[in-house]
Design a protein around this motif. Structure first.
Motif, PDB file in Angstrom:
ATOM      1  N   SER A 118       0.840  -1.200   0.000  1.00 43.91           N
ATOM      2  CA  SER A 118       0.000   0.000   0.000  1.00 43.91           C
ATOM      3  C   SER A 118       0.875   1.251   0.000  1.00 43.91           C
ATOM      4  CB  SER A 118      -0.896   0.004   1.238  1.00 43.91           C
ATOM      5  OG  SER A 118      -1.585   1.238   1.375  1.00 43.91           O
ATOM      6  N   ARG A 119       0.293   2.353  -0.398  1.00 37.65           N
ATOM      7  CA  ARG A 119       1.021   3.629  -0.362  1.00 37.65           C
ATOM      8  C   ARG A 119       1.084   4.189   1.055  1.00 37.65           C
ATOM      9  NH1 ARG A 119       2.231   5.337  -5.227  1.00 37.65           N
ATOM     10  NH2 ARG A 119       1.042   4.636  -7.035  1.00 37.65           N
ATOM     11  N   LYS A 120       0.213   3.703   1.904  1.00 37.90           N
ATOM     12  CA  LYS A 120       0.181   4.223   3.273  1.00 37.90           C
ATOM     13  C   LYS A 120       0.220   3.069   4.276  1.00 37.90           C
ATOM     14  CE  LYS A 120      -4.894   4.414   3.226  1.00 37.90           C
ATOM     15  NZ  LYS A 120      -6.087   5.273   3.403  1.00 37.90           N
ATOM     16  N   GLU A 121       0.625   3.372   5.481  1.00 33.63           N
ATOM     17  CA  GLU A 121       0.694   2.359   6.523  1.00 33.63           C
ATOM     18  C   GLU A 121      -0.712   1.976   6.965  1.00 33.63           C
ATOM     19  OE1 GLU A 121       3.478   1.553  10.469  1.00 33.63           O
ATOM     20  OE2 GLU A 121       3.165   3.599   9.717  1.00 33.63           O
ATOM     21  N   GLU A 122      -0.984   0.672   7.006  1.00 34.15           N
ATOM     22  CA  GLU A 122      -2.316   0.183   7.385  1.00 34.15           C
ATOM     23  C   GLU A 122      -2.169  -0.997   8.341  1.00 34.15           C
ATOM     24  OE1 GLU A 122      -5.281  -0.064   4.131  1.00 34.15           O
ATOM     25  OE2 GLU A 122      -3.634   0.532   2.800  1.00 34.15           O
ATOM     26  N   TYR A 203       4.150   0.197   2.019  1.00 33.09           N
ATOM     27  CA  TYR A 203       4.013  -0.645   3.206  1.00 33.09           C
ATOM     28  C   TYR A 203       3.372  -1.981   2.837  1.00 33.09           C
ATOM     29  CZ  TYR A 203       4.771   3.856   5.475  1.00 33.09           C
ATOM     30  OH  TYR A 203       5.300   5.076   5.860  1.00 33.09           O
TER      31      TYR A 203
END
Length: 332
Positions: A118-122, A203
């Motif tokens: 992903s482009r963002k932390e999840e 991420y």
């Protein structure tokens, strides 16, 4: 069938020149065409680097086929002795009516080896979070893309309805496209996924293989006519692979990475360690190289779910587990 046509057509073109199978310093050379060169297939390279093949009087000559169709074309033409790719390639040949269908005699990986980035932390990622998103999923009709779609469908996500699967970017260009801004997520194999995360570019939020369950992802196969003339070599090959898989699963990751470094000189030692641990974490390598009928049927379910399987294959004619069973019995 378009798959069969592609394989047959590819057989008309010469692959990289290969020396004839024969003796070299007392070792019999086996020509193996692999679908791609990846840490995902670590035990194959360990068997070579640790001398397990040499102990069996064998020497392997690897050629990178760059795709299952090319691997199968090489095996069918006789340019390669053994093909290493997904069993679906042999399945398509069987459905095409070939009189000498390559037979699967052992599986190496039992899970999909890709990870969702992903482009963002999840930290609390759920597959349902992909609703309304676009994902770079690989080549349409390829097992990575079909397995990913299978996982999504099991979570009530359907391409073109509540999620968008981008099949337009070639496998080796996906990471670059993702970095350039294409899609919200991207599937990546190791060590690419971990290196991408370490660089702060994305991420890892999920393992596709963990979500899909056991699938005979990559296997060793050869024409029955070749196996019949080279049974002792097949038996020795399997014994070497059984020992290499055990080594990959049980030795320290640092030791495994040390032996893999020669095979992947452009990959950092630390990345190799992370990759080994990642694949151990999802139980990627088959502890038993026997390809079960249940596992084979799940693969067919995955292919059928993607609309790429017009009819079911004959497991009994496509798989021969006797060499794997004998290797385990001898090494017990």
């Amino acid at each position: 069938m378009k798959k069969t046509i592609a394989i047959t057509g590819a057989a008309l073109f010469a692959l990289l020149p290969l020396s004839a199978c024969g003796e070299d310093d007392g070792l019999k050379t086996l020509k193996i065409n692999e679908v791609t060169h990846s840490v995902f297939y670590a035990p194959l390279y360990l068997a070579d680097e640790l001398g397990y093949f040499a102990e069996e009087g064998l020497k392997i000559e690897l050629t990178n086929g760059g795709g299952a169709d090319n691997v199968m074309a090489s095996v069918l033409s006789g340019d390669s002795d053994i093909g290493f790719c997904g069993p679906e390639a042999a399945l398509y040949v069987q459905l095409g009516g070939s009189s000498d269908v390559p037979v699967v005699f052992g599986q190496l990986t039992q899970k999909d080896g890709s990870f969702l980035v992903s482009r963002k932390e999840e930290p609390d990622f759920k597959w349902e979070d992909l609703s309304g998103k676009e994902i770079l999923a690989g080549r349409k009709g390829g097992v990575p893309a079909m397995t990913f779609e299978y996982v999504l469908n099991n979570h009530n996500l359907t391409n073109g309805s509540n999620v968008t699967l981008n099949f337009d970017v070639a496998f080796n260009l996906m990471t670059g496209a993702f970095e350039a801004g294409t899609a919200d997520y991207c599937t990546m194999f190791e060590p690419t996924a971990s290196e991408y995360q370490a660089a702060g570019k994305g991420y890892i939020v999920a393992s596709v293989g963990e979500a899909s369950g056991a699938i005979p992802y990559t296997c060793f196969m050869a024409k029955q006519s070749w196996i019949g003339k080279n049974e002792e070599s097949v038996k020795g090959f399997m014994r070497a692979m059984v020992k290499a898989i055990k080594y990959a699963q049980t030795e320290k990751a640092e030791e495994v990475a040390t032996h893999l470094y020669k095979q992947f000189p452009s990959t950092s030692y630390n990345s190799l360690i992370v990759s080994v641990n990642s694949y151990r974490g999802i139980d990627a390598w088959a502890s038993d190289m026997v390809l079960t009928e249940d596992s084979f049927n799940r693969l067919q379910d995955v292919i059928a779910n993607a609309g790429e399987l017009p009819s079911r294959g004959d497991y009994a004619k496509l798989v021969n587990n006797e060499y794997a069973k004998e290797a385990y019995a001898q090494l017990k």
